[in-house]
Design a protein around this motif. Structure first.
Motif, PDB file in Angstrom:
ATOM      1  N   HIS A 194       0.844  -1.188   0.000  1.00  0.00           N
ATOM      2  CA  HIS A 194       0.000   0.000   0.000  1.00  0.00           C
ATOM      3  C   HIS A 194       0.879   1.238   0.000  1.00  0.00           C
ATOM      4  CE1 HIS A 194      -3.137   2.863   1.010  1.00  0.00           C
ATOM      5  NE2 HIS A 194      -4.030   1.923   0.810  1.00  0.00           N
ATOM      6  N   GLY A 195       0.465   2.239  -0.745  1.00  0.00           N
ATOM      7  CA  GLY A 195       1.254   3.452  -0.841  1.00  0.00           C
ATOM      8  C   GLY A 195       1.127   4.370   0.361  1.00  0.00           C
ATOM      9  N   LEU A 196       1.917   5.417   0.331  1.00  0.00           N
ATOM     10  CA  LEU A 196       1.995   6.392   1.417  1.00  0.00           C
ATOM     11  C   LEU A 196       2.444   7.713   0.805  1.00  0.00           C
ATOM     12  CD1 LEU A 196       1.854   6.179   4.640  1.00  0.00           C
ATOM     13  CD2 LEU A 196       4.357   6.148   4.539  1.00  0.00           C
ATOM     14  N   PRO A 197       1.892   8.843   1.221  1.00  0.00           N
ATOM     15  CA  PRO A 197       2.399  10.117   0.699  1.00  0.00           C
ATOM     16  C   PRO A 197       3.899  10.250   0.959  1.00  0.00           C
ATOM     17  CG  PRO A 197       0.323  10.464   1.840  1.00  0.00           C
ATOM     18  CD  PRO A 197       0.734   9.036   2.121  1.00  0.00           C
ATOM     19  N   GLN A 198       4.615  10.737  -0.010  1.00  0.00           N
ATOM     20  CA  GLN A 198       6.066  10.859   0.104  1.00  0.00           C
ATOM     21  C   GLN A 198       6.464  11.756   1.281  1.00  0.00           C
ATOM     22  OE1 GLN A 198       8.538   9.235  -1.769  1.00  0.00           O
ATOM     23  NE2 GLN A 198       9.839  10.095  -0.154  1.00  0.00           N
ATOM     24  N   ARG A 199       5.657  12.766   1.578  1.00  0.00           N
ATOM     25  CA  ARG A 199       5.983  13.686   2.669  1.00  0.00           C
ATOM     26  C   ARG A 199       6.020  12.955   4.012  1.00  0.00           C
ATOM     27  NH1 ARG A 199       1.260  14.254   5.206  1.00  0.00           N
ATOM     28  NH2 ARG A 199      -0.638  14.018   3.943  1.00  0.00           N
ATOM     29  N   VAL A 200       5.203  11.902   4.160  1.00  0.00           N
ATOM     30  CA  VAL A 200       5.196  11.137   5.411  1.00  0.00           C
ATOM     31  C   VAL A 200       6.522  10.402   5.568  1.00  0.00           C
ATOM     32  CG1 VAL A 200       4.042   9.335   6.734  1.00  0.00           C
ATOM     33  CG2 VAL A 200       2.690  10.896   5.319  1.00  0.00           C
ATOM     34  N   ALA A 201       6.989   9.801   4.486  1.00  0.00           N
ATOM     35  CA  ALA A 201       8.288   9.128   4.526  1.00  0.00           C
ATOM     36  C   ALA A 201       9.407  10.133   4.754  1.00  0.00           C
ATOM     37  CB  ALA A 201       8.515   8.363   3.228  1.00  0.00           C
ATOM     38  N   ASP A 202       9.310  11.303   4.116  1.00  0.00           N
ATOM     39  CA  ASP A 202      10.341  12.338   4.283  1.00  0.00           C
ATOM     40  C   ASP A 202      10.417  12.828   5.724  1.00  0.00           C
ATOM     41  OD1 ASP A 202      10.871  12.128   1.602  1.00  0.00           O
ATOM     42  OD2 ASP A 202       9.702  13.896   1.017  1.00  0.00           O
ATOM     43  N   ALA A 203       9.306  12.714   6.448  1.00  0.00           N
ATOM     44  CA  ALA A 203       9.275  13.144   7.848  1.00  0.00           C
ATOM     45  C   ALA A 203       9.857  12.093   8.787  1.00  0.00           C
ATOM     46  CB  ALA A 203       7.844  13.476   8.263  1.00  0.00           C
ATOM     47  N   GLY A 204      10.278  10.946   8.228  1.00  0.00           N
ATOM     48  CA  GLY A 204      10.933   9.942   9.046  1.00  0.00           C
ATOM     49  C   GLY A 204      10.164   8.652   9.255  1.00  0.00           C
TER      50      GLY A 204
END
Length: 323
Positions: A194-204
């Motif tokens: 399942h995907g996730l907004p890139q900004r969430v991953a960028d936040a750690g």
């Protein structure tokens, strides 16, 4: 061993899945999506902006479109996610003596809050909450933790993830082996998460790293070379950038490369649901067919004995560490 119904254990295990509508109807889907998409963990926009947009525009349009999709995969006992999650808890109960095993949903019914409250009323003292998300994310596991943290009069322990657990990895690998023994091996194996907004991953958020680790571990258990498998992310929503590569784009790239028989597995999902059965097994399979290929979807672990044993072993270790 099954638990005697006359026993009153002081410890319980609650396996928690995302949730599902109560029926494949527009009103039921709207109620479910309203609860799900109103959670700040899922959509972090300011409430004054998001909630009027959600309830005034998105839900009236989306619920009637999504309801037929649920109807296309609905089972006699409810949605696939509900049926398999309930069955998984029953199978896990067979692995324990003196410990209750129940299921709950983060959104929808039975709600995690109500299950924890009932356990407290029943005299249960401790509850191990096991989110059925192998990979941790602030958008999923942490949302379960929010509810667990509000449980009064009950000691609650939350399992964060099991993305690299050897027993779970082998259970997924075994399911892939079994599928390929029955249907033959495809030319390539795609792990679709399942995907996730890139900004969430960028936040750690560790989710993408854990997805990569899970896929690599399962591929290693299967003895696959790097050229025989790949990873992608599905179920994008909205206009912002999400994790890449996207599953739909990956299918096109594999078809362009000449792959004609593709096996797809979704190890981020504990139980089959709309995103696996309707999106992957139907929609994406049709997309790949249009490119001249055949997509064979490998079901989730669902309520299989191997899945129950793997999660029971994880839960047993957590309970031992807690003691």
């Amino acid at each position: 061993m099954p638990m005697d119904i006359n026993e009153k254990p002081d410890t319980a295990i609650v396996v928690v899945n995302l949730g599902t509508p109560d029926a494949p109807t527009a009103p039921a889907v709207r109620r479910y999506l309203d609860e799900f998409l109103s959670d700040r963990r899922v959509v972090s926009l300011p409430r004054w902006l998001w909630l009027p947009l959600l309830r005034g525009v998105i839900l009236p349009l989306r619920a009637p479109k999504v309801a037929p999709k649920y109807a296309s995969v609905w089972m006699e006992g409810g949605s696939p996610l509900a049926v398999h999650t309930r069955g998984l808890a029953v199978r896990m109960q067979e692995e324990f003596d003196g410990v209750r095993v129940l299921h709950a949903m983060r959104y929808g019914n039975p709600s995690l809050a109500s299950v924890l409250a009932q356990l407290r009323e029943d005299g249960v003292r401790r509850a191990l909450v096991l989110p059925l998300y192998p990979q941790y994310s602030t958008t999923t596991t942490a949302a379960v933790g929010d509810v667990a943290a509000r449980a009064d009069g009950l000691q609650v322990r939350l399992l964060n993830d099991y993305h690299a657990d050897a027993g779970w990895v082998e259970a997924v690998a075994a399911s892939i082996r079994t599928h390929r023994e029955r249907h033959g091996s495809g030319e390539h194996l795609l792990f679709s998460f399942h995907g996730l907004p890139q900004r969430v991953a960028d936040a750690g958020d560790p989710y993408p790293r854990q997805c990569e680790a899970s896929a690599a571990a399962i591929a290693a258990a299967l003895g696959l070379s790097p050229e025989e498998w790949s990873l992608s992310y599905q179920s994008r929503f909205g206009r912002e950038r999400w994790l890449e590569p996207a599953t739909d784009a990956t299918l096109d790239a594999l078809a362009e490369r000449g792959v004609r028989t593709l096996d797809v597995v979704a190890p981020g999902f504990a139980a089959d649901c709309l995103e696996t059965l309707e999106e992957v097994a139907i929609m994406l399979a049709e997309q790949f067919h249009e490119r001249g290929g055949t997509l064979r979807y490998i079901p989730c672990l669902n309520d299989s004995p191997g899945h129950a044993r793997a999660l029971a072993a994880i839960a047993r270790r957590e309970l031992t560490a807690w003691s």
